[in-house]
Structure formats: C-alpha cells, structure tokens
Design a protein around this motif. Structure first.
Motif, mmCIF file in Angstrom:
data_model
loop_
_atom_site.group_PDB
_atom_site.id
_atom_site.type_symbol
_atom_site.label_atom_id
_atom_site.label_comp_id
_atom_site.label_asym_id
_atom_site.label_seq_id
_atom_site.Cartn_x
_atom_site.Cartn_y
_atom_site.Cartn_z
ATOM 1 N N ASP A 92 28.881 42.999 41.772
ATOM 2 C CA ASP A 92 30.115 43.774 41.673
ATOM 3 C C ASP A 92 31.279 42.988 42.296
ATOM 4 N N PRO A 93 31.657 41.847 41.670
ATOM 5 C CA PRO A 93 32.782 41.084 42.220
ATOM 6 C C PRO A 93 34.073 41.879 42.047
ATOM 7 N N LYS A 94 34.854 42.013 43.111
ATOM 8 C CA LYS A 94 35.993 42.939 43.050
ATOM 9 C C LYS A 94 37.336 42.234 42.958
ATOM 10 N N HIS A 95 37.410 40.985 43.421
ATOM 11 C CA HIS A 95 38.696 40.286 43.377
ATOM 12 C C HIS A 95 38.818 39.539 42.045
ATOM 13 N N PRO A 96 39.980 39.608 41.397
ATOM 14 C CA PRO A 96 40.133 38.898 40.111
ATOM 15 C C PRO A 96 39.823 37.406 40.229
ATOM 16 N N TYR A 97 40.075 36.812 41.385
ATOM 17 C CA TYR A 97 39.758 35.386 41.535
ATOM 18 C C TYR A 97 38.244 35.152 41.587
ATOM 19 N N THR A 98 37.521 36.025 42.265
ATOM 20 C CA THR A 98 36.055 35.903 42.283
ATOM 21 C C THR A 98 35.521 36.015 40.864
ATOM 22 N N ARG A 99 36.079 36.959 40.106
ATOM 23 C CA ARG A 99 35.619 37.118 38.715
ATOM 24 C C ARG A 99 35.939 35.875 37.903
ATOM 25 N N MET A 100 37.083 35.248 38.192
ATOM 26 C CA MET A 100 37.440 34.020 37.480
ATOM 27 C C MET A 100 36.454 32.901 37.825
ATOM 28 N N LEU A 101 36.040 32.839 39.100
ATOM 29 C CA LEU A 101 35.043 31.829 39.489
ATOM 30 C C LEU A 101 33.728 32.045 38.749
ATOM 31 N N PHE A 102 33.332 33.299 38.601
ATOM 32 C CA PHE A 102 32.104 33.572 37.844
ATOM 33 C C PHE A 102 32.253 33.136 36.402
#
Ligand code: ATP
Ligand code: SF4
Ligand code: MG
Length: 321
Positions: free
Chosen positions: A247-257
């Motif tokens: 459950d990645p919550k930060h848009p940057y974390t999601r971008m890294l994924f």
C-alpha cells in the motif's frame, strides 16, 4: 526496546559556491546545497532499515553522517545513545566507532591493491593492536571464500568476490551495525542475489543491524524490515516493508515502483522514471515533488507537507489519506 540508531532532525548543507574571488568578480551569492533536510528515523537492533531514493536524494550523505565520516549541519544521530558529533568521552566514541562499519558500492576502490587480502581484512583489528591470528582465514570462509585466498591480491578476484572481501573486513572488528551503501549495485544481477543472501545470513548469525542504502526498491524487498523513501534530501514515506509494498501512499513511492526494472519481450527495460530530478540548490517550493507529481493540486506548490501517520506508515503528502 530502545532503538540502536536514532536519527533526529538530520540536516546537512554543503557550501558549493565558486571560489571567493570568482564570486566577487561575477557578483554571485553563496550557493548552498541542502543534501539532507530534517530526516528522522529509528533502527531497531538486529533489523534492516533501507533508505531508498534516486541519485542525489541524500542517501550516501546520511550513511556517512551515521558512521561519523561527515558531520551534520543540524540534528543528531545517536548510536547506542552516544552522539558521535558531540560526545566528549573519548572511550565512548571509540567504542561506538568500533561498533559501526561501512561497506561501499565500489568494492575495488575500497580495497588497497598493494595489500594481500589477509592484511586488508585484518587491518581494522591490527590497527587497534588486537590478535589477528587466523582472523582473515576464518572470515574468508564465513563469507563463502576460502582460507587460501588470504595470500592473494584484490585484482585476483571478481567483483562479487571483492565485495565479499569488503564484507569480511567490515566484520573483522565484530561490529553491531553495518551501513551498506549500494553494496551490490556494481554487480551482475545473479551475483547481486548471492551477496544479498550472504548478507542476510550474516545478519542472522552475528545479530547485525543494517542501514541499507539503495536506489532500487526491488533490491531491498527481501531484506528490509523497514523502508524510508527519500526525495531531494527529505523522507517522503516511511513504513514497515510489507505495508510499503502492499500500500504505497506517496506518489513518489508509487513512481519508484513503476520504474522498478521490468523487461519487455526483448529484454529491454520499460517505464523509465518520469520527469527530471530538480536542482538541489534551488529545490521547488512547497512539496519538492510537485513538478513531477501526477496528482499535484494548487496547494502543493505553496505548502510543504508535514510527515503524518496514515494507515501504518508515515507520509509527507497533502493528499495521502
Ligand atoms: N561533499 C559534498 N560537497 C558538495 N555537495 C555534495 C557533497 N556530497 C554530496 N553532495 C551533494 O548532495 C546531494 C546528495 O548526495 P548523495 O551522495 O548523498 O546522494 P545519493 O542519494 O547517495 O546519490 P547516488 O544514488 O547518486 O549515490 C547531491 O546533490 C550531491 O551533489
Ligand atoms: S503533496 Fe502534492 S505534489 Fe506532493 S506528493 Fe502529495 S499530491 Fe504530490
Ligand atoms: Mg550514493
């Protein structure tokens, strides 16, 4: 249980100005680069804490501050409740320094080419007058090399083997904490996995605590207990591994994924990270991520989001619910 490493409000500013005379002639102001800004996290004993972020996000700077190679501009790092930057009791400083070792990305640059492996591995102990009989041979076997390798020179080994030598040297002084700065980034994928497995095994065996630095979330996936995601020197999200991955919550974390290496049918990488990393000397106002953020709103360019608790994680984003 109290944490073994406590990082609080850590900030590091580098003066990257041109020389004084150039500045006067060209009428330039001082240029200050904030490499690390107000970073706080804790690492429990015998756990793995991973710091993840793109190039220039401040990962290595934090690692160097933690081991005492670079002093902080503000904030503190406590290891076993000792602050290396301010502690005046020399015996305490000495004890903490012996408890903490660092492994770097480039295993060749960090090995003296003119020394035999035996001297390289035993050096941290020999420097303190300790007993080094059989030490290098024992450690070589512990990291999956052979005792006979002790008489060889670094150039006689492959990259993965050299990183094993670096690990053996880091273990020589029986540390509690190892800061690993991209320890496998220079290695082939298959060798990477072997070295990561070795590091996991050694952690179990010696009860080590790792601060593990990587630009690649997939590398830390199997190792980390807790993960901190850095963007331009700031922590933007921090969570236990499973919560971050599910459950990645930060848009940057999601971008890294999204940017994590994925191959298409021809073995090419797809989905490169979107947008440029901004200039660290003049970071964007408000949320530093807003020029790249796919869901940014007007408020994001004005107001910097504070870290807050959201569903088991700490997140710095106005829109994280
Ligand atoms: N000694 C220094 N003097 C000036 N600037 C520095 C110094 N060390 C680091 N920086 C700057 O601080 C920022 C953070 O650098 P750092 O090496 O910590 O990033 P990183 O996340 O480790 O990047 P990478 O993934 O490329 O290793 C960068 O903009 C870098 O240029
Ligand atoms: S605060 Fe705004 S710009 Fe920053 S990550 Fe959240 S939505 Fe995006
Ligand atoms: Mg680095």
């Amino acid at each position: 249980m109290s944490a073994l490493i406590k990082v609080k409000g850590l900030t590091r500013i580098f003066d990257v100005s041109k020389p004084w005379l150039n500045r006067v002639i060209e009428r330039l102001p001082k240029a200050l680069l904030t490499a690390v800004s107000d970073v706080s996290f804790e690492v429990e004993e015998n756990s793995v804490y991973a710091l993840v972020g793109e190039s220039g996000s401040g990962k290595s700077t934090i690692g160097k501050i933690v081991v005492g190679l670079v002093p902080p501009s503000q904030g503190s790092v406590m290891i076993n409740d000792v602050d290396l930057a301010t502690e005046t009791d020399a015996a305490k400083v000495e004890a903490v320094r012996a408890d903490i070792q660092m492994i770097f990305q480039d295993p060749y640059a960090s090995l003296n080419p003119r020394w035999r492996v035996r001297e390289i591995i035993a050096e941290p102990v020999a420097a303190k007058g300790g007993n080094t009989t059989g030490l290098a041979e024992r450690l070589l076997e512990q990291v999956g090399l052979s005792a006979a390798d002790a008489v060889k020179y670094p150039h006689e080994f492959s990259g993965g083997q050299r990183q094993r030598i670096c690990i053996a040297r880091a273990l020589a002084s029986e540390p509690k904490v190892i800061v690993c700065d991209e320890p496998t980034s220079a290695l082939d994928v298959s060798v990477q996995a072997q070295v990561l497995n070795l590091m996991s095994d050694l952690r179990e065996e010696f009860g080590l605590t790792y601060l593990f630095i990587s630009h690649d979330l997939t590398v830390v996936q199997h190792m980390a207990d807790r993960i901190g995601v850095l963007y331009l020197g700031r922590l933007v999200e921090e969570a236990p591994r499973d919560i971050l991955f599910e459950d990645p919550k930060h848009p940057y974390t999601r971008m890294l994924f999204d940017a994590a290496p994925r191959m298409d049918g021809f073995g090419r990488e797809v989905d490169p990270p979107k947008g440029e990393i901004p200039d660290a000397i003049n970071p964007p106002k408000g949320c530093a991520f807003h020029p790249r953020c796919p869901i940014a709103v007007e408020r994001c360019s004005r107001e910097r989001p504070e870290m807050r608790d959201v569903r088991g994680a700490r997140v710095a984003c106005h829109l994280a619910e």
